[in-house]
Design an enzyme around this catalytic site. Structure first.
Site, PDB file in Angstrom:
ATOM      1  N   HIS A   1       4.996 -33.650 -26.040  1.00 12.00           N
ATOM      2  CA  HIS A   1       6.166 -33.103 -25.367  1.00 12.00           C
ATOM      3  C   HIS A   1       5.790 -32.077 -24.314  1.00 12.00           C
ATOM      4  O   HIS A   1       6.660 -31.574 -23.596  1.00 12.00           O
ATOM      5  CB  HIS A   1       7.124 -32.463 -26.376  1.00 12.00           C
ATOM      6  CG  HIS A   1       6.438 -31.584 -27.381  1.00 12.00           C
ATOM      7  ND1 HIS A   1       5.919 -30.358 -27.054  1.00 12.00           N
ATOM      8  CD2 HIS A   1       6.168 -31.778 -28.690  1.00 12.00           C
ATOM      9  CE1 HIS A   1       5.381 -29.828 -28.141  1.00 12.00           C
ATOM     10  NE2 HIS A   1       5.510 -30.671 -29.146  1.00 12.00           N
TER      11      HIS A   1
ATOM     12  N   HIS B   1       1.303 -23.392 -20.191  1.00 15.96           N
ATOM     13  CA  HIS B   1       1.905 -24.717 -20.107  1.00 15.96           C
ATOM     14  C   HIS B   1       3.025 -24.680 -19.080  1.00 15.96           C
ATOM     15  O   HIS B   1       3.408 -23.615 -18.588  1.00 15.96           O
ATOM     16  CB  HIS B   1       2.434 -25.171 -21.476  1.00 15.96           C
ATOM     17  CG  HIS B   1       3.463 -24.262 -22.051  1.00 15.96           C
ATOM     18  ND1 HIS B   1       3.147 -23.176 -22.848  1.00 15.96           N
ATOM     19  CD2 HIS B   1       4.824 -24.251 -21.951  1.00 15.96           C
ATOM     20  CE1 HIS B   1       4.242 -22.550 -23.213  1.00 15.96           C
ATOM     21  NE2 HIS B   1       5.279 -23.183 -22.668  1.00 15.96           N
TER      22      HIS B   1
ATOM     23  N   HIS C   1       6.935 -26.363 -17.670  1.00 15.13           N
ATOM     24  CA  HIS C   1       8.178 -27.081 -17.937  1.00 15.13           C
ATOM     25  C   HIS C   1       8.713 -27.557 -16.592  1.00 15.13           C
ATOM     26  O   HIS C   1       8.734 -26.800 -15.628  1.00 15.13           O
ATOM     27  CB  HIS C   1       9.203 -26.166 -18.599  1.00 15.13           C
ATOM     28  CG  HIS C   1       8.767 -25.658 -19.943  1.00 15.13           C
ATOM     29  ND1 HIS C   1       9.054 -26.312 -21.127  1.00 15.13           N
ATOM     30  CD2 HIS C   1       8.064 -24.556 -20.289  1.00 15.13           C
ATOM     31  CE1 HIS C   1       8.550 -25.637 -22.143  1.00 15.13           C
ATOM     32  NE2 HIS C   1       7.933 -24.562 -21.664  1.00 15.13           N
TER      33      HIS C   1
ATOM     34  N   HIS D   1       4.499 -20.947 -18.058  1.00 14.82           N
ATOM     35  CA  HIS D   1       4.469 -19.961 -19.136  1.00 14.82           C
ATOM     36  C   HIS D   1       3.014 -19.673 -19.513  1.00 14.82           C
ATOM     37  O   HIS D   1       2.279 -20.600 -19.850  1.00 14.82           O
ATOM     38  CB  HIS D   1       5.205 -20.472 -20.380  1.00 14.82           C
ATOM     39  CG  HIS D   1       6.679 -20.572 -20.204  1.00 14.82           C
ATOM     40  ND1 HIS D   1       7.490 -21.248 -21.091  1.00 14.82           N
ATOM     41  CD2 HIS D   1       7.499 -20.082 -19.243  1.00 14.82           C
ATOM     42  CE1 HIS D   1       8.746 -21.166 -20.680  1.00 14.82           C
ATOM     43  NE2 HIS D   1       8.775 -20.467 -19.552  1.00 14.82           N
TER      44      HIS D   1
ATOM     45  N   THR E   1      10.471 -21.179 -26.800  1.00 16.15           N
ATOM     46  CA  THR E   1      11.510 -22.088 -26.305  1.00 16.15           C
ATOM     47  C   THR E   1      11.363 -23.488 -26.905  1.00 16.15           C
ATOM     48  O   THR E   1      12.053 -24.414 -26.490  1.00 16.15           O
ATOM     49  CB  THR E   1      11.472 -22.182 -24.773  1.00 16.15           C
ATOM     50  OG1 THR E   1      10.217 -22.749 -24.360  1.00 16.15           O
ATOM     51  CG2 THR E   1      11.658 -20.807 -24.147  1.00 16.15           C
ATOM     52  N   THR E   2      10.463 -23.632 -27.852  1.00 16.68           N
ATOM     53  CA  THR E   2      10.271 -24.895 -28.572  1.00 16.68           C
ATOM     54  C   THR E   2      10.273 -24.602 -30.070  1.00 16.68           C
ATOM     55  O   THR E   2       9.955 -23.487 -30.496  1.00 16.68           O
ATOM     56  CB  THR E   2       8.935 -25.558 -28.192  1.00 16.68           C
ATOM     57  OG1 THR E   2       7.859 -24.653 -28.465  1.00 16.68           O
ATOM     58  CG2 THR E   2       8.915 -25.943 -26.720  1.00 16.68           C
TER      59      THR E   2
END
Length: 293
Positions: free
Chosen positions: A94, A121, A123, A146, A211-212
């Site tokens: 993901h 990572h 998004h 991030h 946020t995950t």
């Protein structure tokens, strides 16, 4: 074409293609198995991961007219950003996580301790559209970076998540600029190739969460005002891959206050060669595994 380009970067990026079993997924992803598959996936997260329904969730929409100046917030000090290093990237199914060495450290900025880097990572959205997680006055950007740090007293991210301020995350928005020529040159990686000098950065601060899933509420968030430039050609590296639309919708503030630190004005930034190398690496990790055959 991408085989020859990526072969130049093997000495800089050690690839580890690890496809982890799906425990959750984004609304845009349909390769995952139940229970994460289906409509309104993000609202279902809290059914399987209770923290995701907490009162201190991230990301948020920052309303600039409501932010408050905090005199305790100061300029950051980035340690180790100028040092060259090798890093690995893992495909988590993901997202992709780029590991960072522990000599990359973060202090100042009103943080309660010194924090050491763990990974960074990205998004992003679909077809160059909105893809950032945080928004400012309702505006979202094509992509968000991030950089995750943990309090230096902890040995792992898992340990740090037990502390309400155990994690410090830096968030940078990417904004589309005019198309730039592509130039693929092997250069050693360092974080100064991605982000500007600390003393030139203004930022917003609030307390939030990952946020995950598991959405642990242990993150001191710093969202920088200055955007990083990216051309649409660079951004579209993932439009034909399943790894698009990987962002969580904004969450309620629930009474939280967003504070702000304003630095001296910074000069405009330019597109950096290593940023292009980074996106080529992502292109190969997601959906282009023939690059390694």
């Amino acid at each position: 074409m991408f085989y020859s380009i990526f072969s130049l970067t093997v000495s800089d990026f050690t690839l580890s293609l690890v496809n982890l079993a799906c425990e959750w997924c984004y609304q845009s992803q349909f390769s995952c198995q139940d229970p994460c598959r289906g409509e309104n996936i993000h609202t279902k997260w809290k059914s399987h991961f209770p923290n995701c329904g907490g009162q201190r969730q991230s990301p948020i929409n920052i309303v600039t007219r409501k932010v408050k100046h905090d005199p305790k917030l100061t300029s950051f000090i980035f340690d180790g950003h100028e040092k060259v290093f090798n890093m690995s990237v893992e495909n988590h199914g993901h997202s992709a996580h780029f590991t960072l060495p522990p000599f990359v450290r973060l202090r100042g900025g009103g943080l309660p301790a010194t924090y050491k880097a763990v990974q960074f990572h990205l998004h992003w959205g679909e077809n160059g559209g909105q893809g950032s997680e945080h928004s400012v006055d309702g505006e979202r950007y094509p992509m968000e970076l991030h950089i995750v740090h943990i309090n230096e007293k902890y040995a792992s991210l898992g340990d740090a998540l037990n502390d309400s301020t155990g994690v410090a995350a830096l968030a940078f928005f990417f904004e589309c600029t005019a198309t730039h020529k592509r130039k693929y040159i092997l250069v050693n990686f360092k974080l100064t190739d991605l982000i500007p000098e600390a003393s030139k950065l203004s930022y917003y601060r609030y307390l939030g969460s990952l946020t995950t899933p598991h959405c642990d509420q242990a993150v001191v968030w710093t969202v920088f005002k200055k955007t990083l430039p990216i051309s649409k050609n660079q951004l579209l590296f993932g439009t034909e891959k399943p790894m698009t639309g990987i962002f969580r919708p904004v969450q309620n503030l629930n009474g939280r206050v967003v504070t702000v630190y304003t630095s001296v004005p910074a000069h405009s930034l330019c597109v950096l060669p290593n940023l292009i190398t980074l996106f080529l690496c992502l292109f190969c990790v997601f959906g282009q595994q023939r690059c390694f055959h």
